[in-house]
Design a protein around this motif. Structure first.
Motif, PDB file in Angstrom:
ATOM      1  N   VAL A  72       0.840  -1.203   0.000  1.00 47.57           N
ATOM      2  CA  VAL A  72       0.000   0.000   0.000  1.00 47.57           C
ATOM      3  C   VAL A  72       0.874   1.251   0.000  1.00 47.57           C
ATOM      4  CG1 VAL A  72      -1.671   1.345   1.343  1.00 47.57           C
ATOM      5  CG2 VAL A  72      -2.010  -1.115   1.021  1.00 47.57           C
ATOM      6  N   ALA A  73       1.924   1.263   0.808  1.00 46.55           N
ATOM      7  CA  ALA A  73       2.829   2.409   0.841  1.00 46.55           C
ATOM      8  C   ALA A  73       3.464   2.631  -0.533  1.00 46.55           C
ATOM      9  CB  ALA A  73       3.910   2.210   1.904  1.00 46.55           C
ATOM     10  N   HIS A  74       3.866   1.557  -1.171  1.00 48.27           N
ATOM     11  CA  HIS A  74       4.456   1.667  -2.505  1.00 48.27           C
ATOM     12  C   HIS A  74       3.424   2.189  -3.511  1.00 48.27           C
ATOM     13  CE1 HIS A  74       7.483   0.731  -5.563  1.00 48.27           C
ATOM     14  NE2 HIS A  74       6.433   0.451  -6.329  1.00 48.27           N
ATOM     15  N   MET A  75       2.210   1.692  -3.402  1.00 49.68           N
ATOM     16  CA  MET A  75       1.154   2.119  -4.313  1.00 49.68           C
ATOM     17  C   MET A  75       0.854   3.608  -4.117  1.00 49.68           C
ATOM     18  SD  MET A  75      -0.431   0.587  -6.747  1.00 49.68           S
ATOM     19  CE  MET A  75      -0.339  -1.121  -6.297  1.00 49.68           C
ATOM     20  N   GLN A  76       0.879   4.085  -2.888  1.00 49.98           N
ATOM     21  CA  GLN A  76       0.662   5.508  -2.626  1.00 49.98           C
ATOM     22  C   GLN A  76       1.756   6.342  -3.285  1.00 49.98           C
ATOM     23  OE1 GLN A  76       0.440   5.227   1.648  1.00 49.98           O
ATOM     24  NE2 GLN A  76      -1.805   5.090   1.631  1.00 49.98           N
ATOM     25  N   PHE A  77       2.982   5.861  -3.251  1.00 44.07           N
ATOM     26  CA  PHE A  77       4.087   6.546  -3.925  1.00 44.07           C
ATOM     27  C   PHE A  77       3.857   6.576  -5.439  1.00 44.07           C
ATOM     28  CE2 PHE A  77       8.103   5.937  -6.246  1.00 44.07           C
ATOM     29  CZ  PHE A  77       8.669   7.193  -6.039  1.00 44.07           C
ATOM     30  N   VAL A  78       3.466   5.441  -6.002  1.00 52.17           N
ATOM     31  CA  VAL A  78       3.242   5.356  -7.446  1.00 52.17           C
ATOM     32  C   VAL A  78       2.112   6.296  -7.876  1.00 52.17           C
ATOM     33  CG1 VAL A  78       2.486   3.793  -9.290  1.00 52.17           C
ATOM     34  CG2 VAL A  78       4.184   3.038  -7.656  1.00 52.17           C
ATOM     35  N   VAL A  79       1.082   6.392  -7.056  1.00 56.52           N
ATOM     36  CA  VAL A  79      -0.034   7.289  -7.387  1.00 56.52           C
ATOM     37  C   VAL A  79       0.442   8.746  -7.427  1.00 56.52           C
ATOM     38  CG1 VAL A  79      -2.235   8.203  -6.528  1.00 56.52           C
ATOM     39  CG2 VAL A  79      -1.878   5.745  -6.678  1.00 56.52           C
ATOM     40  N   LYS A  80       1.368   9.103  -6.559  1.00 57.66           N
ATOM     41  CA  LYS A  80       1.934  10.459  -6.614  1.00 57.66           C
ATOM     42  C   LYS A  80       2.606  10.694  -7.970  1.00 57.66           C
ATOM     43  CE  LYS A  80       2.712  11.042  -1.678  1.00 57.66           C
ATOM     44  NZ  LYS A  80       3.704  11.211  -0.616  1.00 57.66           N
ATOM     45  N   LEU A  81       3.302   9.679  -8.465  1.00 58.59           N
ATOM     46  CA  LEU A  81       3.927   9.795  -9.784  1.00 58.59           C
ATOM     47  C   LEU A  81       2.870   9.909 -10.876  1.00 58.59           C
ATOM     48  CD1 LEU A  81       6.770   7.123  -9.461  1.00 58.59           C
ATOM     49  CD2 LEU A  81       6.943   9.601  -9.150  1.00 58.59           C
ATOM     50  N   TYR A  82       1.810   9.133 -10.757  1.00 53.32           N
ATOM     51  CA  TYR A  82       0.724   9.201 -11.734  1.00 53.32           C
ATOM     52  C   TYR A  82       0.108  10.597 -11.754  1.00 53.32           C
ATOM     53  CZ  TYR A  82       0.624   4.022 -11.710  1.00 53.32           C
ATOM     54  OH  TYR A  82       0.930   2.693 -11.805  1.00 53.32           O
ATOM     55  N   LYS A  83      -0.131  11.155 -10.579  1.00 53.30           N
ATOM     56  CA  LYS A  83      -0.730  12.492 -10.493  1.00 53.30           C
ATOM     57  C   LYS A  83       0.172  13.527 -11.134  1.00 53.30           C
ATOM     58  CE  LYS A  83      -3.689  11.726  -6.505  1.00 53.30           C
ATOM     59  NZ  LYS A  83      -3.993  12.060  -5.123  1.00 53.30           N
ATOM     60  N   ARG A  84       1.458  13.380 -10.915  1.00 54.37           N
ATOM     61  CA  ARG A  84       2.405  14.320 -11.528  1.00 54.37           C
ATOM     62  C   ARG A  84       2.342  14.221 -13.049  1.00 54.37           C
ATOM     63  NH1 ARG A  84       8.801  14.807 -10.059  1.00 54.37           N
ATOM     64  NH2 ARG A  84       9.194  16.641 -11.334  1.00 54.37           N
ATOM     65  N   GLN A  85       2.241  13.014 -13.554  1.00 54.52           N
ATOM     66  CA  GLN A  85       2.109  12.813 -14.998  1.00 54.52           C
ATOM     67  C   GLN A  85       0.884  13.567 -15.527  1.00 54.52           C
ATOM     68  OE1 GLN A  85       5.222  11.494 -16.003  1.00 54.52           O
ATOM     69  NE2 GLN A  85       3.988  10.360 -17.459  1.00 54.52           N
ATOM     70  N   VAL A  86      -0.250  13.389 -14.864  1.00 55.89           N
ATOM     71  CA  VAL A  86      -1.495  14.017 -15.295  1.00 55.89           C
ATOM     72  C   VAL A  86      -1.383  15.537 -15.211  1.00 55.89           C
ATOM     73  CG1 VAL A  86      -3.960  14.291 -14.757  1.00 55.89           C
ATOM     74  CG2 VAL A  86      -2.909  12.016 -14.724  1.00 55.89           C
ATOM     75  N   GLU A  87      -0.836  16.023 -14.122  1.00 59.78           N
ATOM     76  CA  GLU A  87      -0.688  17.474 -13.934  1.00 59.78           C
ATOM     77  C   GLU A  87       0.168  18.103 -15.026  1.00 59.78           C
ATOM     78  OE1 GLU A  87       0.880  17.723  -9.987  1.00 59.78           O
ATOM     79  OE2 GLU A  87      -1.074  17.296  -9.063  1.00 59.78           O
ATOM     80  N   GLU A  88       1.108  17.356 -15.546  1.00 57.86           N
ATOM     81  CA  GLU A  88       2.002  17.869 -16.584  1.00 57.86           C
ATOM     82  C   GLU A  88       1.506  17.533 -17.986  1.00 57.86           C
ATOM     83  OE1 GLU A  88       5.970  16.630 -15.538  1.00 57.86           O
ATOM     84  OE2 GLU A  88       5.903  17.738 -13.652  1.00 57.86           O
TER      85      GLU A  88
END
Length: 75
Positions: free
Chosen positions: A31-47
């Protein structure tokens, strides 16, 4: 960007693991790893970029609130 986090903690097979402490530790790490990956996903979308989340169709990760939230994002 392709996100392919480890699926071991989220596999249906973990349900038969008799070692509850070990299973819980793996789940928490996953779950902790998935939360980190979601942060990366959000950054992708934001950019203005896209991402691919690769996990088996029946993996329990799809039910995590973070993943459900990302699934509802509009590009």
């Amino acid at each position: 960007f392709i996100g392919s986090p480890p699926c071991t903690p989220f596999t249906q097979m973990q349900s038969i693991n008799p070692h509850k402490e070990k299973r819980q530790r793996k789940w928490d790490e996953g779950v902790a790893h998935m939360q980190f990956v979601v942060k990366l996903y959000k950054r992708q979308v934001e950019e203005g970029r896209v991402f691919l989340h690769e996990h088996p169709a029946h993996a329990k990760s799809w039910a995590l609130k973070e993943i459900r939230s990302m699934m509802s994002c509009k590009a």
